[in-house]
Scaffold this active site. Sequence first.
Site, PDB file in Angstrom:
ATOM      1  N   ARG A 166       0.836  -1.210   0.000  1.00  0.00           N
ATOM      2  CA  ARG A 166       0.000   0.000   0.000  1.00  0.00           C
ATOM      3  C   ARG A 166       0.865   1.252   0.000  1.00  0.00           C
ATOM      4  O   ARG A 166       0.578   2.214  -0.712  1.00  0.00           O
ATOM      5  CB  ARG A 166      -0.938   0.000   1.208  1.00  0.00           C
ATOM      6  CG  ARG A 166      -2.108  -0.945   1.074  1.00  0.00           C
ATOM      7  CD  ARG A 166      -3.173  -0.704   2.129  1.00  0.00           C
ATOM      8  NE  ARG A 166      -2.659  -0.544   3.474  1.00  0.00           N
ATOM      9  CZ  ARG A 166      -2.503  -1.527   4.363  1.00  0.00           C
ATOM     10  NH1 ARG A 166      -2.826  -2.761   4.032  1.00  0.00           N
ATOM     11  NH2 ARG A 166      -2.040  -1.292   5.573  1.00  0.00           N
ATOM     12  N   HIS A 191     -18.878  -2.375  27.496  1.00  0.00           N
ATOM     13  CA  HIS A 191     -19.377  -3.507  28.285  1.00  0.00           C
ATOM     14  C   HIS A 191     -20.570  -4.128  27.568  1.00  0.00           C
ATOM     15  O   HIS A 191     -21.393  -3.398  27.024  1.00  0.00           O
ATOM     16  CB  HIS A 191     -19.784  -3.008  29.669  1.00  0.00           C
ATOM     17  CG  HIS A 191     -20.268  -4.095  30.564  1.00  0.00           C
ATOM     18  ND1 HIS A 191     -19.395  -4.954  31.189  1.00  0.00           N
ATOM     19  CD2 HIS A 191     -21.512  -4.470  30.917  1.00  0.00           C
ATOM     20  CE1 HIS A 191     -20.111  -5.815  31.912  1.00  0.00           C
ATOM     21  NE2 HIS A 191     -21.380  -5.538  31.761  1.00  0.00           N
ATOM     22  N   VAL A 242      -0.546 -12.617  16.339  1.00  0.00           N
ATOM     23  CA  VAL A 242      -1.454 -13.526  17.042  1.00  0.00           C
ATOM     24  C   VAL A 242      -1.186 -14.945  16.583  1.00  0.00           C
ATOM     25  O   VAL A 242      -0.991 -15.195  15.396  1.00  0.00           O
ATOM     26  CB  VAL A 242      -2.934 -13.168  16.764  1.00  0.00           C
ATOM     27  CG1 VAL A 242      -3.872 -14.211  17.361  1.00  0.00           C
ATOM     28  CG2 VAL A 242      -3.272 -11.792  17.310  1.00  0.00           C
TER      29      VAL A 242
END
Length: 172
Positions: free
Chosen positions: A9, A141, A35
């Site tokens: 990019r 939450h 990850v």
Amino acid sequence: MPTASAAGRRLADRLINGALPQANLKASFDPVPSVYFTHPPVGASGLMEPHAVNRYGQDNVKVYTSRFVNLFFGPVDTAPADKPKTAVKIVCQGPDEKVVGLHVVGMGADEMLQGFAVAIKLSTAAMGATKADFDACVAIHPTAAEEVVILPPWGLSGRLGVSRPPHPRSSL
């Protein structure tokens, strides 16, 4: 693949879109969030605790940790001790507690890290996101990611020398 995409990019911006050379559109790979897509997922962005200690010295590193039942499993009719856990570690540097590392093990670690990787990336710049900045965020939450912005001692970061001792293990 994402590192190649980032470099591609930036190259396209320079070559095809006519970006000026002084725009410094080069891909930066420090830090790169990563990850392991295991069960549960394990992810990190920035420095691990031992690397931060090597770079800044033990007295200049503070670590905040939490281990909790991921809120996804809250309604499951099982004893809390038997529910899958998520663990979070924030590695901070200096008296202002600039966040230089975030490590997550548990469901949703991949999605959490993608968002917080921006803050970790800013921490490598002069301004840097701090633990106090994380404390000042309003938690979403019910999510597991809210634990990252409510790690105790909440609201005391960088003040009165309040912190948790380093985690006994060198990695989360």
